[in-house]
Scaffold this motif. Structure first.
Motif, PDB file in Angstrom:
ATOM      1  N   ASP A  14      10.143  39.374  40.462  1.00 37.05           N
ATOM      2  CA  ASP A  14       9.326  38.380  41.168  1.00 37.05           C
ATOM      3  C   ASP A  14       7.856  38.541  40.820  1.00 37.05           C
TER       4      ASP A  14
ATOM      5  N   ARG B 242       7.387  37.084  37.336  1.00 35.01           N
ATOM      6  CA  ARG B 242       7.446  35.610  37.434  1.00 35.01           C
ATOM      7  C   ARG B 242       6.111  35.055  37.940  1.00 35.01           C
ATOM      8  N   SER B 243       5.613  35.688  38.985  1.00 40.39           N
ATOM      9  CA  SER B 243       4.359  35.227  39.582  1.00 40.39           C
ATOM     10  C   SER B 243       3.201  35.323  38.602  1.00 40.39           C
TER      11      SER B 243
ATOM     12  N   CYS C  36       3.364  35.287  35.329  1.00 39.61           N
ATOM     13  CA  CYS C  36       3.544  34.311  34.253  1.00 39.61           C
ATOM     14  C   CYS C  36       3.234  32.889  34.719  1.00 39.61           C
ATOM     15  N   GLN C  37       3.334  32.661  36.018  1.00 34.37           N
ATOM     16  CA  GLN C  37       2.988  31.351  36.561  1.00 34.37           C
ATOM     17  C   GLN C  37       1.480  31.183  36.690  1.00 34.37           C
TER      18      GLN C  37
ATOM     19  N   THR D 273      10.904  42.831  33.010  1.00 37.01           N
ATOM     20  CA  THR D 273      10.514  41.882  31.960  1.00 37.01           C
ATOM     21  C   THR D 273      11.674  41.630  31.003  1.00 37.01           C
TER      22      THR D 273
ATOM     23  N   LEU E  15      14.197  39.289  32.556  1.00 40.95           N
ATOM     24  CA  LEU E  15      13.745  37.892  32.552  1.00 40.95           C
ATOM     25  C   LEU E  15      13.853  37.283  31.150  1.00 40.95           C
TER      26      LEU E  15
ATOM     27  N   GLU F 270      14.062  33.266  31.206  1.00 43.79           N
ATOM     28  CA  GLU F 270      13.048  32.720  32.112  1.00 43.79           C
ATOM     29  C   GLU F 270      11.656  32.849  31.525  1.00 43.79           C
ATOM     30  N   ILE F 271      11.459  33.853  30.659  1.00 43.48           N
ATOM     31  CA  ILE F 271      10.174  33.992  29.975  1.00 43.48           C
ATOM     32  C   ILE F 271      10.414  34.209  28.487  1.00 43.48           C
TER      33      ILE F 271
ATOM     34  N   GLY G  68       5.942  31.824  30.528  1.00 40.24           N
ATOM     35  CA  GLY G  68       6.994  31.269  31.365  1.00 40.24           C
ATOM     36  C   GLY G  68       7.692  30.131  30.645  1.00 40.24           C
TER      37      GLY G  68
END
Length: 236
Positions: A174, A177-178, A180-181, A208, A211, A216-217, A232
């Motif tokens: 998480d 993800r955050s 990369c956003q 990592t 993901l 996802e990335i 992302g």
């Protein structure tokens, strides 16, 4: 999360990859830099508690001998054993490169020949995550090896007492993800800036990889030895 490293077929395969990144004649590469990258890679595998076969450790001891001799003062009146060891190593890598190229050509011919036959579909199912032989993924792992060496030194020089925490891959996924956003093109080393100990660094890297596995990335590297970025999926 169980990770199996299958990027290299052996220590010479890893050394060949490191040498080829310099894009020059194999006998002109800066051997000390190659040795340091190899040792950092093996050290990272050990820190992540991944299996390191004996042949990698034997090669590591040979490379450490070459490196230590290069740090000693030169004795003009004595035979330079260091050069013999270094040249022998480079010759092994060059010979391995030739056989590997030949093997790839034979594999390519076999693949073309196989097109003339119908073969039943074979479904392969793997429960564990595997790092496939992908150039970007390999360079990601090598970049992390360098980062691990740097972070170890930072934590060693820090006098702050930190209570070891248990980190979960799911939680740190998480976090990645955050990041990369918020950063459309996240520099790899920036991901680990606020890590409090080496265990968090390793778990962040595993998060990592997970993901990347589920796509996802993405991992981007513009050129050899260049910076590695995490992007992302929505920004590709």
């Amino acid at each position: 999360m169980d990770i199996k490293i299958k990027d290299f077929e052996g220590p010479l395969d890893l050394l060949l990859h490191l040498v080829s990144k310099y894009q020059m004649d194999i006998y002109d590469v800066p051997i000390t830099e190659v040795i340091e990258q190899y040792l950092a890679y093996v050290s990272t595998l050990q820190a992540m508690k991944l299996e390191v076969t004996g042949e990698y450790m034997v090669m590591a001891s040979q490379l450490m001998l070459i490196k230590s001799r290069k740090l000693l003062p030169k004795m003009v009146d004595k035979v330079d054993v260091e050069d013999d060891l270094e040249q022998d190593l480079l010759s092994q890598i060059e010979e391995y490169r030739k056989f590997k190229l030949l093997g790839e050509k034979l594999a390519d011919q076999h693949e073309k020949r196989a097109q003339f036959y119908s073969k039943p579909r074979l479904e392969l199912v793997y429960e564990d995550a595997e790092l496939l032989h992908d150039k970007t993924t390999i360079d990601l792992f090598l970049a992390f090896s360098k980062l691990m060496t740097k972070k170890r030194e930072e934590f060693k020089q820090s006098h702050t007492t930190i209570v070891r925490e248990e980190y979960k891959i799911e939680d740190l996924m998480d976090v990645v993800r955050s990041r990369c956003q918020s950063d459309r093109r996240l520099l790899l080393q920036d991901l680990f800036t606020e890590a409090r100990d080496i265990h968090e660094v390793i778990t962040l890297f595993l998060a990592t990889l997970e993901l990347i596995k589920v796509q996802e990335i993405l991992v981007l590297q513009d050129d050899n030895f260049g910076n590695i970025y995490l992007v992302g999926k929505e920004y590709e």
